[in-house]
Design an enzyme around this catalytic site. Structure first.
Site, short mmCIF file in Angstrom:
data_model
loop_
_atom_site.label_atom_id
_atom_site.label_comp_id
_atom_site.label_asym_id
_atom_site.label_seq_id
_atom_site.Cartn_x
_atom_site.Cartn_y
_atom_site.Cartn_z
N ASP A 67 12.32 47.16 14.58
CA ASP A 67 11.17 46.70 15.53
C ASP A 67 10.14 46.92 14.61
O ASP A 67 9.36 48.04 14.25
CB ASP A 67 11.13 47.47 16.82
CG ASP A 67 10.12 47.08 17.71
OD1 ASP A 67 10.19 45.99 17.73
OD2 ASP A 67 9.25 48.10 18.25
N GLU A 100 13.69 42.26 14.81
CA GLU A 100 13.33 41.45 15.68
C GLU A 100 12.28 40.29 15.27
O GLU A 100 11.25 40.70 14.12
CB GLU A 100 12.64 42.25 16.67
CG GLU A 100 12.19 41.44 18.16
CD GLU A 100 11.82 42.41 19.26
OE1 GLU A 100 12.43 42.38 20.33
OE2 GLU A 100 10.96 43.44 19.00
N ASP A 146 9.37 52.59 20.26
CA ASP A 146 9.66 51.75 18.89
C ASP A 146 11.23 52.01 18.43
O ASP A 146 11.79 51.00 17.90
CB ASP A 146 8.62 51.90 17.84
CG ASP A 146 7.30 51.87 18.33
OD1 ASP A 146 6.69 50.51 18.42
OD2 ASP A 146 6.63 52.55 18.89
#
Length: 164
Positions: free
Chosen positions: A12, A72, A145
């Site tokens: 992430d 991502e 996260d």
């Protein structure tokens, strides 16, 4: 016991905090091998912060030997300055993954939500609850996260790691 189909380094991306997880799909379930949140010094210059992320990823790759990167895609919010920093952090991650020969898969936020919860408009609470069901050994003090990185890893395994 079945051999793991792939080992995923899931990210992430961020330059303030970068969520990291290493997962495998073994015997019909996702297994979390490692998770952390790489935190950079907010007072440091951006190049130093990016180098901190890069060095931490090099160490993680050397120890866990992933074959695949799940990351991502960039989602711009209202703060363009933050978005640019995150884009630069993604660039470091993508470079390191390519340098190590990892197969790279990118996933959008809605794609991750669908893979984890079955619904593309799920809120973070629903995503995190399902992540806990799918991957029960998440550290108790895991940050948001890390949960996001684990969700990216679940998505990568669901889409690419079960047929190898």
């Amino acid at each position: 016991m079945l051999e793991p189909s792939m080992r995923v380094l899931a990210i992430d991306p961020g330059f303030d905090r970068c969520g990291v997880a290493v997962l495998e799909y073994v015997s019909g379930k996702e297994v979390l091998l490692y998770s952390t949140c790489i935190t950079t010094d907010k007072t440091a210059a951006l190049p130093h912060r990016l180098a901190t992320i890069g060095a931490a990823l090099e160490t993680i790759i050397a120890e866990y030997k992933p074959t695949t990167l799940g990351i991502e895609t960039l989602f711009f919010n209202k703060n363009i300055t933050t978005g640019i920093g995150v884009a630069q952090a993604r660039g470091v991650v993508l470079y390191i993954a390519e340098h190590h020969g990892l197969t790279i898969y990118e996933h959008g936020p809605q794609e991750v939500k669908v893979a984890v919860t079955g619904y593309g408009n799920s809120d973070k609470t629903a995503v995190y609850a399902m992540v806990q069901r799918l991957v029960p050994n998440i550290p108790k003090k895991a940050k948001d996260d890390e949960y996001d990185a684990i969700a990216v890893g679940i998505t990568t395994l669901a889409q690419h790691g079960r047929s190898r």
